[in-house]
Enzyme design. Structure first.
Site, PDB file in Angstrom:
ATOM      1  N   CYS A  19     -58.829   5.063  -1.875  1.00 28.80           N
ATOM      2  CA  CYS A  19     -59.030   4.490  -3.099  1.00 28.80           C
ATOM      3  C   CYS A  19     -57.877   4.088  -3.704  1.00 28.80           C
ATOM      4  O   CYS A  19     -56.750   4.474  -3.263  1.00 28.80           O
ATOM      5  CB  CYS A  19     -59.704   5.683  -3.997  1.00 28.80           C
ATOM      6  SG  CYS A  19     -61.102   6.386  -3.355  1.00 28.80           S
ATOM      7  N   ARG A  44     -57.822  -1.847  -0.913  1.00 28.01           N
ATOM      8  CA  ARG A  44     -58.231  -0.143  -0.621  1.00 28.01           C
ATOM      9  C   ARG A  44     -59.530   0.111  -0.732  1.00 28.01           C
ATOM     10  O   ARG A  44     -59.992   0.990   0.011  1.00 28.01           O
ATOM     11  CB  ARG A  44     -57.453   0.580  -1.897  1.00 28.01           C
ATOM     12  CG  ARG A  44     -56.044   0.508  -1.384  1.00 28.01           C
ATOM     13  CD  ARG A  44     -55.178   1.612  -2.241  1.00 28.01           C
ATOM     14  NE  ARG A  44     -53.619   1.881  -1.940  1.00 28.01           N
ATOM     15  CZ  ARG A  44     -53.555   2.804  -1.024  1.00 28.01           C
ATOM     16  NH1 ARG A  44     -54.326   3.794  -0.628  1.00 28.01           N
ATOM     17  NH2 ARG A  44     -52.055   3.222  -0.580  1.00 28.01           N
ATOM     18  N   TRP A  91     -63.755   3.271  -2.216  1.00 25.00           N
ATOM     19  CA  TRP A  91     -64.244   2.974  -1.207  1.00 25.00           C
ATOM     20  C   TRP A  91     -65.068   4.089  -0.471  1.00 25.00           C
ATOM     21  O   TRP A  91     -64.705   5.070  -0.540  1.00 25.00           O
ATOM     22  CB  TRP A  91     -63.251   2.891  -0.074  1.00 25.00           C
ATOM     23  CG  TRP A  91     -63.635   2.082   1.268  1.00 25.00           C
ATOM     24  CD1 TRP A  91     -63.876   0.823   1.598  1.00 25.00           C
ATOM     25  CD2 TRP A  91     -63.792   2.965   2.412  1.00 25.00           C
ATOM     26  NE1 TRP A  91     -64.328   0.968   3.064  1.00 25.00           N
ATOM     27  CE2 TRP A  91     -64.060   2.364   3.358  1.00 25.00           C
ATOM     28  CE3 TRP A  91     -63.676   4.597   2.636  1.00 25.00           C
ATOM     29  CZ2 TRP A  91     -64.496   2.705   4.818  1.00 25.00           C
ATOM     30  CZ3 TRP A  91     -63.776   4.917   3.892  1.00 25.00           C
ATOM     31  CH2 TRP A  91     -64.253   4.072   4.867  1.00 25.00           C
ATOM     32  N   ASN A 115     -57.706  10.024  -5.135  1.00 22.08           N
ATOM     33  CA  ASN A 115     -57.842   9.664  -4.106  1.00 22.08           C
ATOM     34  C   ASN A 115     -57.497  10.707  -3.063  1.00 22.08           C
ATOM     35  O   ASN A 115     -56.475  11.576  -3.354  1.00 22.08           O
ATOM     36  CB  ASN A 115     -56.775   8.716  -3.983  1.00 22.08           C
ATOM     37  CG  ASN A 115     -56.724   8.223  -2.456  1.00 22.08           C
ATOM     38  OD1 ASN A 115     -57.896   8.127  -1.691  1.00 22.08           O
ATOM     39  ND2 ASN A 115     -55.760   7.522  -1.956  1.00 22.08           N
ATOM     40  N   GLY A 116     -58.327  11.288  -2.337  1.00 26.53           N
ATOM     41  CA  GLY A 116     -58.131  12.340  -1.415  1.00 26.53           C
ATOM     42  C   GLY A 116     -59.336  13.024  -1.097  1.00 26.53           C
ATOM     43  O   GLY A 116     -60.570  12.556  -1.293  1.00 26.53           O
ATOM     44  N   GLU A 498     -57.111  -8.067  20.406  1.00 27.40           N
ATOM     45  CA  GLU A 498     -57.039  -8.470  18.758  1.00 27.40           C
ATOM     46  C   GLU A 498     -58.055  -9.540  18.303  1.00 27.40           C
ATOM     47  O   GLU A 498     -58.513  -9.625  17.155  1.00 27.40           O
ATOM     48  CB  GLU A 498     -55.561  -8.720  18.620  1.00 27.40           C
ATOM     49  CG  GLU A 498     -55.060  -9.134  17.180  1.00 27.40           C
ATOM     50  CD  GLU A 498     -55.474  -8.096  16.229  1.00 27.40           C
ATOM     51  OE1 GLU A 498     -55.777  -6.915  16.462  1.00 27.40           O
ATOM     52  OE2 GLU A 498     -55.222  -8.315  14.996  1.00 27.40           O
ATOM     53  N   LYS A 502     -60.576  -9.132  15.346  1.00 28.99           N
ATOM     54  CA  LYS A 502     -60.748 -10.116  14.110  1.00 28.99           C
ATOM     55  C   LYS A 502     -61.870 -10.718  13.855  1.00 28.99           C
ATOM     56  O   LYS A 502     -62.609 -10.746  12.836  1.00 28.99           O
ATOM     57  CB  LYS A 502     -59.528 -11.135  14.325  1.00 28.99           C
ATOM     58  CG  LYS A 502     -58.238 -10.881  14.077  1.00 28.99           C
ATOM     59  CD  LYS A 502     -57.722 -10.486  12.844  1.00 28.99           C
ATOM     60  CE  LYS A 502     -57.815  -9.079  12.448  1.00 28.99           C
ATOM     61  NZ  LYS A 502     -56.685  -8.152  12.790  1.00 28.99           N
ATOM     62  N   GLU A 505     -64.497  -7.936  12.459  1.00 20.38           N
ATOM     63  CA  GLU A 505     -64.388  -7.657  11.153  1.00 20.38           C
ATOM     64  C   GLU A 505     -64.857  -8.293  10.165  1.00 20.38           C
ATOM     65  O   GLU A 505     -65.369  -7.834   9.099  1.00 20.38           O
ATOM     66  CB  GLU A 505     -62.726  -7.207  11.042  1.00 20.38           C
ATOM     67  CG  GLU A 505     -62.145  -6.302  11.559  1.00 20.38           C
ATOM     68  CD  GLU A 505     -60.583  -6.138  11.211  1.00 20.38           C
ATOM     69  OE1 GLU A 505     -60.073  -5.376  10.408  1.00 20.38           O
ATOM     70  OE2 GLU A 505     -59.975  -7.172  11.824  1.00 20.38           O
ATOM     71  N   HIS A 521     -66.597  -6.054  37.373  1.00 20.97           N
ATOM     72  CA  HIS A 521     -66.836  -4.585  37.310  1.00 20.97           C
ATOM     73  C   HIS A 521     -68.173  -4.459  36.296  1.00 20.97           C
ATOM     74  O   HIS A 521     -68.221  -3.271  35.908  1.00 20.97           O
ATOM     75  CB  HIS A 521     -65.728  -3.854  37.269  1.00 20.97           C
ATOM     76  CG  HIS A 521     -64.798  -3.841  38.512  1.00 20.97           C
ATOM     77  ND1 HIS A 521     -64.857  -3.533  39.475  1.00 20.97           N
ATOM     78  CD2 HIS A 521     -63.591  -4.774  38.266  1.00 20.97           C
ATOM     79  CE1 HIS A 521     -63.995  -3.989  40.361  1.00 20.97           C
ATOM     80  NE2 HIS A 521     -63.077  -4.654  39.646  1.00 20.97           N
ATOM     81  N   LYS A 620     -58.636  -1.244   3.713  1.00 19.71           N
ATOM     82  CA  LYS A 620     -57.220  -1.693   4.241  1.00 19.71           C
ATOM     83  C   LYS A 620     -56.509  -0.637   4.609  1.00 19.71           C
ATOM     84  O   LYS A 620     -55.839  -0.504   5.587  1.00 19.71           O
ATOM     85  CB  LYS A 620     -56.468  -2.361   3.205  1.00 19.71           C
ATOM     86  CG  LYS A 620     -55.001  -2.886   3.483  1.00 19.71           C
ATOM     87  CD  LYS A 620     -55.366  -4.199   4.266  1.00 19.71           C
ATOM     88  CE  LYS A 620     -53.896  -4.662   4.960  1.00 19.71           C
ATOM     89  NZ  LYS A 620     -53.889  -5.476   6.141  1.00 19.71           N
TER      90      LYS A 620
END
Ligand code: F6R
Length: 625
Positions: A19, A44, A91, A115-116, A498, A502, A505, A521, A620
């Site tokens: 958060c 966040r 979040w 936050n935690g 990567e 992207k 996401e 394979h 994030k």
């Protein structure tokens, strides 16, 4: 019944995680200040948000679930005013975000943002219920409000009440507390969750993020674990849980606040993609010694003497992990030191073998990623030399490291990491050259060649960014695909990973990346005429091999999208879309190829109408495991 409480606790625990919090005590109306601070931390978390202020009638509260705009609309309908206030953006991964679970949480005269995770949530809740407390939410944070309220009613001293309450709590917290009886005070406390204080003129701030208060001050105090701060508009006093005074230096942060704004771009992510040439230049600044054909690093990094390590261990998550994979290719090839790379969430639970002869490199944009931080602590306990590669100054990971290589990308706001990645690559390559020169594993000629190649990266990036419209046109034709495959070999394999990350996401389209040589394979079975296959195949030492893998894709009708060296007719002919990079050093190719993949993901997501900066289910800064 006990089981029910336990289950509630588990889902609850997951709800109170990553958060953004802010508190402000000043002599002007603080609601706008808090709202703007929340807006800068929205990356966040963005499942719910709230603000509380002290008014002559007591504490007033506005909370809304959903994005921050919902809170804005509510504030327009039901305005708030006051000089002392706290705010929160949240979040959640589990459970429905709701207004009652949003912060600030209140009990009696106390309001709190947190936050935690409070780990002994269930037992504290049961104890409080036995004493007659009634709870209005499912949050662990509300329990802290109850504990502080109990303590306050007996002591009438807010700092002491917070201190006593926190002595009962197990877990992690960054929190800010306000009391209806103390309209000119805030109390902030930190344990394993980021929290800093902003020192303004006639005003003080507490926030989980520099960006939240940077518009109001450049002077910050970074709290340590166990610190409790008492804030008024004029003073800040810091003590610990036992009440002993603590001295923390004030540091001036010279970030320009406009760097954390969109500057005309529709999304932060697009702005950050376009910033990359400049950020790479910034990362190089003062670190390249052209004459000596070597790299100049800060003294603490030099003192680490990584060149004498028998092995290097890189640990990171997500995009930073992909940068670490590339780092392995760079360091092993140039400096000839064996390098292991691990995803932090795996590394921390497998009793890793690491010791005083090893170097440990933690890569993290935010410097707060819980898993990476936990691995760092294991490596430290076992005596390894610790280097952080990080973007956020004085965040938890650099502070727990022996030395830090800062990536100088400035604030990265878009949830999908872009400029942090390429500046991490630049940092890895500089580090590899540095170690290689110390070990004499590359000669001056090769080092000079690499340094020249690096110097030209920003300009070459600029040329690729000009092709954004071409990529949008390709994106338009590809956006209906339900799945993508990304292929690359050697240095291009991490870039394939990567690119796929992207796309997943922000477009929510399934994508997988494979080393090209692994195709036969298994994944080759997926290929048909509906599957876009993105092949990263600029000319390098593995080009011929990649070509034959491509023929296999083509023979099965796959739609080929290729990244090729300029003038590669063979590949461009077999590709539905192809994008060119100039002839360049193998270690420079990833900096250029990845731009096309970032832009492809961006344009597909944007054309699909997704919120590119705040993709669903993501935050994030992942400050818990
Ligand atoms: C992807 C992304 C994440 C982060 C990961 C690690 O675009 O941003 O995968 O790379 O959460 O974060 P940091 O680098 O802050 O440790």
């Amino acid at each position: 019944m006990v089981q029910e409480v336990h289950l509630l606790c588990k889902s609850q625990i997951r709800e109170e995680q990553m958060c953004g919090i802010i508190g402000c005590v000043c002599r002007r109306d603080c609601v706008q200040l808090i709202y703007r601070g929340l807006a800068r931390m929205a990356y966040r978390g963005y499942d719910s948000a709230g603000i509380a202020v002290c008014t002559p009638e007591g504490i007033e509260l506005r909370r809304e679930h959903g994005k921050l705009e919902n809170l804005k609309t509510r504030l327009q309908r039901e305005p708030l005013a006051g000089c002392t206030g706290i705010g929160h953006t949240r979040w959640a991964t589990h459970g429905k975000p709701s207004e009652s679970n949003a912060h600030p949480q209140m009990y009696g005269k106390i309001a709190i943002v947190h936050n935690g995770i409070i780990e002994n949530y269930a037992e504290l809740r049961q104890e409080l219920i036995a004493k007659g407390h009634v709870f209005a939410s499912e949050t662990d944070t509300e329990i802290v409000a109850h504990l502080i309220s109990e303590q306050y009613e007996s002591s009438h001293n807010l700092v002491q009440a917070v201190r006593n309450a926190l002595k009962c709590v197990r877990g992690s917290y960054g929190l800010v507390v306000m009391c209806a009886d103390c309209p000119d005070e805030l109390v902030a406390a930190r344990l394993q969750s980021p929290l800093l204080l902003g020192v303004g003129h006639d005003e003080s701030f507490a926030a989980s993020d520099i960006a939240a208060a940077l518009e109001y001050t450049k002077d910050f105090i970074f709290l340590e674990d166990g610190d409790i701060a008492h804030l008024t508009s004029q003073h800040i006093e810091i003590s610990d849980l036992s009440g002993a005074a603590q001295n923390r230096p004030v540091k001036t942060i010279d970030w320009d606040i406009t760097k954390a704004e969109k500057q005309g771009y529709p999304y932060y992510m697009l702005k950050e993609i376009f910033e990359q040439p400049q950020k790479i230049t910034d990362t190089f600044r003062g670190r390249i010694l052209e004459e000596e054909a070597t790299v100049n690093l800060d003294e603490p990094i030099e003192k680490l003497a990584l060149e004498s390590c028998s092995r290097l261990q890189i640990v990171a998550c997500g995009t930073s992990y992909h940068a670490g994979l590339l780092g392995k290719y760079m360091i092993e090839s140039l400096a000839r030191i064996p390098v292991d790379v691990d995803v932090a969430s795996e590394y921390r639970y497998r009793d890793p073998i690491i010791g005083p002869n090893d170097g440990f490199i933690a890569i993290s944009q935010s410097g707060e990623t819980a898993d990476t931080y936990a691995c760092l602590k294991i490596a430290r306990e076992r005596g390894a030399k610790i280097l952080a590669i990080c973007n956020v100054m004085d965040s938890s990971i650099p502070r727990a490291s022996d030395a830090t290589f800062y990536t100088r990308a400035d604030p990265e706001i878009g949830v999908a990491s872009t400029k942090a990645f390429t500046t991490q690559l630049a940092s890895m390559l500089l580090l590899a050259i540095y170690i290689a020169r110390r070990r004499n594993t590359v000669d001056v000629g090769r080092a000079r060649e690499l340094i020249r190649a690096l110097r030209s990266v920003p300009q070459q990036m600029e040329a690729i960014l000009l092709k954004s419209d071409d990529i949008r046109a390709a994106a338009q034709k590809l956006l209906r695909a339900s799945s993508f495959l990304y292929l690359g070999r050697n240095v291009n394999y991490p870039i394939a990973l990567e690119g796929a990350l992207k796309l997943k996401e922000i477009s929510y389209i399934h994508a997988e990346a494979y080393p090209s040589g692994e195709m036969k394979h298994g994944p080759i079975a997926l290929i048909d005429e509906t599957l876009p296959v993105v092949v990263i195949a600029p000319r390098n030492s593995t080009y011929e091999k990649t070509l034959s893998n491509l023929q296999e894709v083509r023979a099965r009708g796959g739609r080929i999208i290729s990244i090729v060296t300029k003038g590669d007719e063979m590949l461009s002919k077999v590709s539905e879309h192809f994008f060119e990079i100039p002839e360049c050093d193998e270690f420079v190719q990833p900096f250029l190829s990845v731009l096309y993949l970032q832009l492809l993901a961006y344009h597909i997501a944007d054309l699909l109408g997704n919120d590119v900066d705040q993709p669903r289910n993501l935050a994030k800064s992942v400050t818990v495991e």
